[in-house]
Design an enzyme around this catalytic site. Structure first.
Site, mmCIF file in Angstrom:
data_model
loop_
_atom_site.group_PDB
_atom_site.id
_atom_site.type_symbol
_atom_site.label_atom_id
_atom_site.label_comp_id
_atom_site.label_asym_id
_atom_site.label_seq_id
_atom_site.Cartn_x
_atom_site.Cartn_y
_atom_site.Cartn_z
ATOM 1 N N VAL A 364 3.443 7.118 2.561
ATOM 2 C CA VAL A 364 2.420 7.194 1.511
ATOM 3 C C VAL A 364 1.662 8.514 1.558
ATOM 4 O O VAL A 364 0.718 8.715 0.809
ATOM 5 C CB VAL A 364 1.412 6.024 1.581
ATOM 6 C CG1 VAL A 364 2.078 4.724 1.197
ATOM 7 C CG2 VAL A 364 0.771 5.924 2.946
ATOM 8 N N LYS A 366 0.461 10.261 4.584
ATOM 9 C CA LYS A 366 -0.524 10.493 5.641
ATOM 10 C C LYS A 366 -0.293 11.843 6.318
ATOM 11 O O LYS A 366 -1.185 12.670 6.390
ATOM 12 C CB LYS A 366 -0.450 9.364 6.683
ATOM 13 C CG LYS A 366 -0.738 8.001 6.099
ATOM 14 C CD LYS A 366 -0.731 6.919 7.155
ATOM 15 C CE LYS A 366 0.640 6.672 7.774
ATOM 16 N NZ LYS A 366 1.644 6.179 6.840
ATOM 17 N N SER A 683 -1.774 -16.539 6.845
ATOM 18 C CA SER A 683 -1.843 -16.442 5.391
ATOM 19 C C SER A 683 -0.770 -17.247 4.663
ATOM 20 O O SER A 683 -0.742 -17.286 3.453
ATOM 21 C CB SER A 683 -1.801 -14.982 4.957
ATOM 22 O OG SER A 683 -0.511 -14.480 5.081
ATOM 23 N N LYS A 726 0.321 -6.862 -0.807
ATOM 24 C CA LYS A 726 1.058 -8.089 -1.135
ATOM 25 C C LYS A 726 1.370 -8.157 -2.620
ATOM 26 O O LYS A 726 2.481 -8.517 -3.023
ATOM 27 C CB LYS A 726 0.232 -9.313 -0.732
ATOM 28 C CG LYS A 726 0.206 -9.556 0.783
ATOM 29 C CD LYS A 726 -0.695 -10.711 1.113
ATOM 30 C CE LYS A 726 -0.638 -11.034 2.609
ATOM 31 N NZ LYS A 726 -1.618 -12.058 2.984
#
Ligand SMILES: Nc1ncnc2c1ncn2[C@@H]1O[C@H](COP(=O)(O)OP(=O)(O)OP(=O)(O)O)[C@@H](O)[C@H]1O
Ligand SMILES: [Mg+2]
Length: 777
Positions: A364, A366, A683, A726
């Site tokens: 992404v 970094k 979750s 998600k």
């Protein structure tokens, strides 16, 4: 196919194409050019490059055989990686290859103008013995001797001395710096036993030094036995006895040179004193001893550390913003945070303060943000990866006890950067290990902590080095494993995954232009259609970031470049058909969109350090006695969630419209199919409950619906983490409706509007709402 070398991942095939070489030998560890003339040769090589860029090189016994046959080749060759192809002006090509590994050739067949052979791995196993240590030390000494005689040696060769526990590799690296004839080179290559090979190289090296013009007589004992050699030499005292001046004695010259350097490099006073003491010691030492080498290398470090060298910061914030924008699409919040950070640094005029930590899934941006920050500040950029670092000495160095001891990575890199204020990126802080060899995280803390890093002490350097001007930036995929004391010092900046739309923009604005340039296509009108880019995103990658997208684009550019280079004038428009033709059949499917409604199966959403992912929870029921079977390598927390979900259903059977005694004579099996997704965390609570109830009622759950939320025994739905990742994963997989805990509502503000329009989100507080939604029809 198999891995040959664990530290580097290249796969070499069972059978490989070999190029016969007349006048040279390619050793493993060497990078060298080969020239190719004929067209068939070129075509063959191009095929190799498409496959995996690996090719073999093998020496010819007699250089003057024009048309070699299998019997004319050596039995040992080198697997090489093709690094570069350069078209030569008149005809043919230069190929730059890097030797990777020594192999035996078997079943050689002739495929003009090359050969093909089966490959048998060469086992270079070796155990450290006293003899090998002495040999390595003696070679170290020869190095010093030849250096001081003015023989230029490449830095690589000096570094080879660290390969103390790999004598075979050391032998190879030295062999290539010697002036060996073809025969001798062949012999060294064909000597498999590492120690034997090192001995041979030692002898050659020795001989070479003896024949060096300024050689003082009788310097090195030519005997084969290294132990005897160590004992017998007594070079230094005799020279001393002759009272020669520095001009005649290379050692005295070296020492006065070192003294001069100590005076002129801006070391702090304290360090100067230590360096002076060391040089006095050095002067008394026997230059052909291992001790001398250790001391000499140490002095080198003291002299070359950038004690007072700093680059001047460019703190023009407007320019910094332009640079950040030039290198990265969007990431507005992150860029603002970076600019604020720089602004504060500017006002405070000191670079002390919290350390930045970029957290997010792979690819992404970094690392590349770190690079941009360095570019904006006009500082040197250093990057090391802490992944798998277990040994404290890797951070803080080894004590100077043997020839191969070295400073830690931080000091090494600072020296290489030649500035005491670089931007220093520490990748993968979350992957740092811990074991009996000490706690690298604690050492790291000392290096990073602004309260103590102005006097960071490396075991090797043994004098404090001021790290307080270094701008440390760390990166991690997840914060969980980072020790709290370390995390506490860091200013965390989250980066999340990209939507397909964002990826498309990144592709057009950054990745495609960049890859065209990398592959020499800058001046060609190669253009991708938006559909083609979407196709790559959807069918050839499944990731939160854009690393694989970049890789696939690179592959396409490379293939076009090859066509151009071969003058096939390829089509300059890359459309969907072109992508499929060049990248082959699709690699990924939208898992959910491809599914159908199934009884007892529910789709959950998981968060992992690689971004989000979807998981399927499957249940089934069989005759038995109140058993609960859980499979799919679930973690403890997930197992407890499953039990809680089942208990809730049993306790509320009546109101849930299922027979109260449904559990009397059956076992329930809950399975989460294997996959790379780690399966732990609370979750999946509501997903498990939904799957079980679907099973008990015999009703399917719509397959385009996915859910995440923790379930309590009383049926309440609690909030969970990683919502944005998600949701992006759900969208990638083709999910249309996502059920989320009500308390996660605020996380929806991070989701772009076009995603919200396309998918529906239902916020729930109680499991009953989930069941109504999933099993209502
Ligand atoms: N927003 C963006 N704009 C332009 N290019 C981007 C963006 N995000 C990522 N990239 C490009 O994607 C590639 C991968 O990024 P990078 O190496 O920085 O990933 P990373 O976050 O450090 O991943 P990892 O956790 O695996 O180290 C780089 O070429 C980078 O320039
Ligand atoms: Mg990175």
């Amino acid at each position: 196919m198999r891995y040959l070398n664990k530290s580097e991942s290249y796969l070499i095939p069972q059978r490989l194409l070999f190029i016969p070489l007349k006048e040279t030998i390619i050793f493993p560890c060497v990078v060298a050019p080969i020239f190719v003339q004929s067209d068939e040769a070129l075509i063959l090589l191009n095929k190799v490059i498409l496959e995996n860029s690996l090719v073999g090189c093998v020496g010819q016994r007699e250089p003057n055989i024009r048309d070699p046959q299998p019997k004319d080749l050596l039995s040992v060759g080198t697997v090489c990686r093709i690094l570069q192809l350069v078209k030569l002006p008149n005809k043919g090509m230069k190929i730059v290859v890097e030797g990777l590994q020594r192999v035996f050739l078997q079943n050689i067949t002739h495929e003009a103008p090359y050969f093909k052979a089966d490959i048998k791995e060469v086992n270079e196993y070796h155990e450290n013995t006293i003899l090998s240590e002495i040999l390595v030390q003696s070679i170290g000494t020869l190095f010093k001797v030849s250096l001081s005689m003015g023989k230029p040696l490449p830095e690589e060769a000096l570094k080879a001395l660290d390969k103390i526990d790999q004598p075979g590799k050391l032998a190879d690296m030295i062999a290539i710096t010697l002036h060996l004839g073809l025969r001798d080179q062949q012999e060294v290559l064909e000597t498999i036993d590492p120690l034997e090979r090192l001995k041979k190289v030692f002898d050659h090296f020795n001989r070479e030094i003896q024949s060096f013009p300024t050689r003082p007589n009788g310097l090195i004992h030519p005997g084969k036995e290294a132990g005897r050699f160590q004992k017998e030499h007594s070079f230094r005292p005799s020279l001393r006895g002759q009272k020669e001046g520095p001009e005649d004695d290379p050692y005295l010259a070296e020492i006065s040179d070192l003294r001069e350097k100590i005076r002129t490099t801006g070391m702090p006073q304290k360090v100067k004193e230590i360096a002076d003491k060391e040089i006095n010691r050095l002067e008394r030492m026997n230059p052909v001893s291992a001790e001398y080498t250790v001391s000499r290398t140490y002095l080198d470090y003291l002299i070359t550390m950038p004690w007072d060298k700093k680059s001047v910061d460019n703190l023009d914030l407007g320019r910094a913003r332009t640079i950040l924008n030039e290198d990265h699409y969007d990431l507005e919040k992150v860029k603002d945070r970076i600019l604020e950070f720089l602004a504060v640094k500017k006002l405070k005029e000191s670079m002390k303060g919290p350390i930045l930590c970029f957290v997010g899934p792979p690819g992404v941006g970094k690392t590349s943000l770190g690079r941009s920050i360095a570019r904006a500040l006009e500082r040197k950029f250093i990057r090391i990866s802490l992944g798998g670092v277990r040994d404290e000495a890797e951070i803080r160095g080894h004590r100077r006890t043997y020839v191969g001891s070295l400073p830690g990575r931080i000091i090494q890199e600072i020296r290489r950067a030649e500035a005491s204020n670089p931007v220093f990126m520490l990748d993968e802080v979350d992957k740092i290990g811990q074991d009996i060899r000490g706690d690298p995280a604690a050492a790291l803390l000392e290096a990073l902590d602004p309260e103590q890093n102005f006097s960071f002490t490396d075991h090797y350097l043994d004098v404090p080095f001021d790290l307080s001007h270094v701008l440390f930036i760390t990166t991690a995929n997840t914060l969980l494993p980072i020790p709290p004391a370390l995390l506490d010092r860091m200013e965390v900046i989250h980066l999340s995954g990209y939507t397909e739309e964002e990826k498309e923009k990144i592709a057009f604005q950054f990745l495609i232009p960049h890859q065209k340039e990398e592959n020499g296509l800058k001046d060609y009108p190669l253009a991708f259609t938006p559909d083609a880019v979407y196709k790559i995103i959807r069918e050839y990658t499944r990731e939160a970031g854009v690393r694989n997208l970049e890789r696939e684009i690179a592959t396409l550019c490379r293939k076009i470049a090859k066509e151009v280079a071969m003058e096939h004038s390829p089509k300059m428009e890359m459309n969907e058909a072109g992508v499929e033709e060049l990248l082959g059949p699709r690699k990924f499917y939208r898992e959910v969109a491809q599914e159908r409604d199934r009884i007892g199966v529910a789709t959950g959403l998981a968060w992992t350090e690689n971004g989000g992912d979807i998981i399927f929870i499957e249940t089934s029921k069989m005759k038995g006695d109140k058993g609960l079977i859980l499979t799919g390598s679930l973690g403890e927390v997930m197992k407890e969630s499953a039990q809680a979900a089942l208990s809730y259903i049993r306790a509320n059977a009546l109101s849930l419209d299922i027979p109260e005694n449904f559990y009397q004579e059956c076992d329930i099996h809950i399975h989460v199919p294997a996959g790379a997704t780690p399966k732990d965390g609370p979750s999946a609570g509501i997903t498990i409950a939904a799957a079980v109830l679907s099973l008990l009622r015999g009703k399917p759950i719509p397959h385009e619906m996915a859910m995440t939320g923790e379930l309590t025994l009383s049926g309440r739905v609690l909030p969970v983490g990683g919502i944005k990742e998600k949701i992006l994963a759900a969208r990638r997989a083709g999910v249309k409706t996502v059920i989320l805990p009500k308390k996660n509502e605020e996380n929806l503000s991070d989701i772009p509007d076009y995603v919200k329009k396309e998918m529906s989100f239902v916020l729930v507080e109680h499991i009953q709402e989930v069941l109504d939604l999933t099993l209502s029809s």
